[in-house]
Motif scaffolding. Structure first.
Motif, PDB file in Angstrom:
ATOM      1  N   ALA A  45      41.435  69.430  79.069  1.00  0.00           N
ATOM      2  CA  ALA A  45      42.175  68.383  78.364  1.00  0.00           C
ATOM      3  C   ALA A  45      41.377  67.864  77.171  1.00  0.00           C
ATOM      4  O   ALA A  45      41.934  67.621  76.095  1.00  0.00           O
ATOM      5  N   THR A  46      40.080  67.711  77.354  1.00  0.00           N
ATOM      6  CA  THR A  46      39.227  67.272  76.255  1.00  0.00           C
ATOM      7  C   THR A  46      39.165  68.345  75.173  1.00  0.00           C
ATOM      8  O   THR A  46      39.209  68.036  73.979  1.00  0.00           O
ATOM      9  N   ASP A 392      39.837  50.489  83.767  1.00  0.00           N
ATOM     10  CA  ASP A 392      39.580  51.522  82.761  1.00  0.00           C
ATOM     11  C   ASP A 392      38.140  51.475  82.265  1.00  0.00           C
ATOM     12  O   ASP A 392      37.840  51.851  81.148  1.00  0.00           O
ATOM     13  N   ASP A 436      41.465  58.256  72.688  1.00  0.00           N
ATOM     14  CA  ASP A 436      42.001  59.576  73.034  1.00  0.00           C
ATOM     15  C   ASP A 436      41.052  60.342  73.950  1.00  0.00           C
ATOM     16  O   ASP A 436      41.483  61.042  74.874  1.00  0.00           O
ATOM     17  N   LYS A 439      41.364  59.144  77.558  1.00  0.00           N
ATOM     18  CA  LYS A 439      42.530  59.686  78.256  1.00  0.00           C
ATOM     19  C   LYS A 439      42.312  61.148  78.642  1.00  0.00           C
ATOM     20  O   LYS A 439      42.684  61.578  79.740  1.00  0.00           O
ATOM     21  N   ALA A 440      41.729  61.915  77.727  1.00  0.00           N
ATOM     22  CA  ALA A 440      41.512  63.339  78.002  1.00  0.00           C
ATOM     23  C   ALA A 440      40.531  63.526  79.153  1.00  0.00           C
ATOM     24  O   ALA A 440      40.745  64.362  80.047  1.00  0.00           O
ATOM     25  N   GLN A 442      39.903  61.405  81.526  1.00  0.00           N
ATOM     26  CA  GLN A 442      40.564  60.976  82.755  1.00  0.00           C
ATOM     27  C   GLN A 442      41.432  62.094  83.319  1.00  0.00           C
ATOM     28  O   GLN A 442      41.472  62.333  84.532  1.00  0.00           O
ATOM     29  N   SER A 443      42.130  62.786  82.417  1.00  0.00           N
ATOM     30  CA  SER A 443      42.966  63.908  82.846  1.00  0.00           C
ATOM     31  C   SER A 443      42.131  65.020  83.454  1.00  0.00           C
ATOM     32  O   SER A 443      42.485  65.598  84.489  1.00  0.00           O
ATOM     33  N   ASP A 444      41.001  65.319  82.846  1.00  0.00           N
ATOM     34  CA  ASP A 444      40.127  66.359  83.373  1.00  0.00           C
ATOM     35  C   ASP A 444      39.576  65.958  84.746  1.00  0.00           C
ATOM     36  O   ASP A 444      39.480  66.793  85.655  1.00  0.00           O
ATOM     37  N   ALA A 446      40.982  63.910  86.934  1.00  0.00           N
ATOM     38  CA  ALA A 446      42.056  63.960  87.921  1.00  0.00           C
ATOM     39  C   ALA A 446      42.349  65.391  88.350  1.00  0.00           C
ATOM     40  O   ALA A 446      42.614  65.670  89.522  1.00  0.00           O
ATOM     41  N   ARG A 447      42.261  66.305  87.405  1.00  0.00           N
ATOM     42  CA  ARG A 447      42.520  67.725  87.708  1.00  0.00           C
ATOM     43  C   ARG A 447      41.522  68.267  88.715  1.00  0.00           C
ATOM     44  O   ARG A 447      41.881  68.957  89.669  1.00  0.00           O
ATOM     45  N   ARG A 450      41.793  66.789  92.358  1.00  0.00           N
ATOM     46  CA  ARG A 450      42.877  67.345  93.197  1.00  0.00           C
ATOM     47  C   ARG A 450      42.505  68.662  93.834  1.00  0.00           C
ATOM     48  O   ARG A 450      43.222  69.166  94.703  1.00  0.00           O
TER      49      ARG A 450
END
Length: 451
Positions: A45-46, A392, A436, A439-440, A442-444, A446-447, A450
């Protein structure tokens, strides 16, 4: 203001990732040449974010360095160091003007002297630089330099480290020195920074020729506030360079080079970029009217290829993402890296704690200063400190600062995490890179959480 780089990065999630692997030219802002990724990114994501910044013409190139503990640093990069088709790919050893990210480096150099007992945190500045013995304060911060009164307290080393000395700054905007005091700053050449070759030619006509003369000139000017009573972004870390030089008995830049850069093997950190390394140096751009991108300081003719009037402790360094990561890694480990100790752990902890004098709060900042705001924050040695946890937030104890051309740096020694992002464009707040990137990441995280 952009929020401080504050994603929620759990140690386990990031550990999983790490275990896995003058106005020279004008051009319209248009997509830059695409570069295929050299390999799959461990932070997809980053990586996608950085790729999008390049593809949309926001920046020619960007490099990030992210780490946890003593595991190998993860580097994410996209684009090139300039918009030229033959410019090198941006990477971990590309060179970037870090501007105000120089301040934490200077501050830690001062903390080394405190660690050695050669300097004290609450020592009066005049003990080292006698010219500051009798300071005066403006009756009105926006008023005449001739309307002043004697300072009620001396400037201390703590004040210089935390921007509470009452000093000003000439940033070309309403911050620090104003009105007739700003005019006096400019008349005396109190401008410790270099922007491009054309601007430097003008600045050298009036700038002090060395760091001690710079300090002596500054001592003749009134303060904008009583020492220790107000946070005001300033040239305090530039003045600290003169203090370090006096106390250490060696040139300021030599002290930093020998006590920080050399032992940490930071071989791509320069006050003056060697001509042999110009291919690694990024061009700094400015966004002009009408959607133009201006090569403000092209690498080939950069002002950083010639020695400055003196080393600027507030904004003078050019560094690689890899080198700045090593500096942060040392702080993350409370003063030690790869078996080399730069300062005692208790001194490093002190440096990254809230050092503001009592009743003083870290105030908000105007744009283009390199500073960032987020949760409740204090100020340590040359950088801000997060004082409370929020959803955050990187958490209590996160220390860091940014640069005027968009660079970002932070370290949380409690969670043992750190991050650096390198770009070079003015103004640094042109794009929401800090938010930005949060957020990126955070997405990485979370991935991987999981999995």
């Amino acid at each position: 203001m952009r929020a401080f780089l504050t994603p929620v990065l759990t140690g386990g999630a990031l550990a999983a990732l790490l275990a896995g692997g003058a106005l020279a030219r004008q051009t319209a802002v248009a997509p830059a040449p695409q570069l295929a990724p050299a390999r799959a990114s461990p932070l997809p994501a980053t990586q996608a974010l950085f790729d999008s910044y390049v593809a949309s013409g926001k920046t020619p190139g960007v490099v990030g360095a992210f780490g946890i503990g003593d595991r190998p640093t993860l580097f994410v990069s996209a684009g090139r160091v300039a918009r030229d088709d033959d410019a090198r790919r941006a990477g971990l050893d590309s060179l970037w003007r870090v501007y105000s990210m120089t301040k934490p480096v200077t501050a830690m150099a001062a903390m080394i002297l405190i660690d050695q007992g050669k300097l004290r945190l609450d020592e009066p500045l005049s003990d080292v630089l006698p010219a500051f013995k009798t300071m005066r304060v403006l009756d009105d911060p926006n008023g005449s330099v001739d309307a002043t009164h004697p300072a009620k307290a001396p400037i201390t080393i703590r004040n210089l480290l935390t921007h509470t000395a009452g000093l000003g700054y000439d940033l070309g905007q309403p911050v620090g020195a104003k009105g007739t005091l700003l005019e006096r700053y400019r008349m005396l050449g109190i401008n410790p920074a270099q922007i491009n070759a054309a601007g430097e030619a003008q600045s050298r006509r009036v700038r002090a020729p060395n760091i001690q003369e710079f300090a002596n000139r500054l001592a003749t000017l009134p303060l904008i506030a009583e020492p220790g009573t107000k946070w005001s972004y300033s040239i305090g870390l530039d003045l600290m360079g003169a203090v370090i030089e006096k106390v250490s008995g060696m040139p300021f830049d030599t002290f930093v080079n020998t006590r920080i850069f050399k032992p940490l093997k930071m071989r791509s950190s320069f006050w003056t970029v060697p001509r042999s390394e110009v291919g690694r140096l990024a061009t700094v751009y400015a966004f002009g009217p009408g959607g133009t991108m201006i090569a403000f300081d092209p690498a080939a003719t950069s002002v950083y290829l010639t020695p400055p009037s003196f080393p600027y402790g507030g904004a003078g360094l050019v560094m690689s993402a890899s080198d700045y990561d090593r500096f942060l890694h040392m702080l993350q480990n409370y003063g030690e890296l790869d078996g080399v100790r730069i300062m005692r752990a208790e001194t490093a902890k002190l440096a990254m704690s809230n050092l503001l004098p009592r009743s003083v709060e870290f105030g908000s900042l105007p744009g283009n200063t390199g500073g960032t705001m987020g949760p409740k924050m204090g100020f340590g040695a040359g950088g801000s400190v997060i004082l409370e946890d929020k959803a955050d937030s990187m958490g209590v104890g996160t220390y860091g600062w940014g640069g005027a051309a968009g660079t970002i740096a932070w370290v949380n020694p409690v969670r043992k995490m750190r991050g650096t992002v390198m770009v070079n464009y003015f103004p640094g707040e042109k794009w929401p890179l800090r938010a930005d990137t949060v957020k990126a990441l955070q997405s990485d995280m979370a991935r991987y959480a999981r999995r």
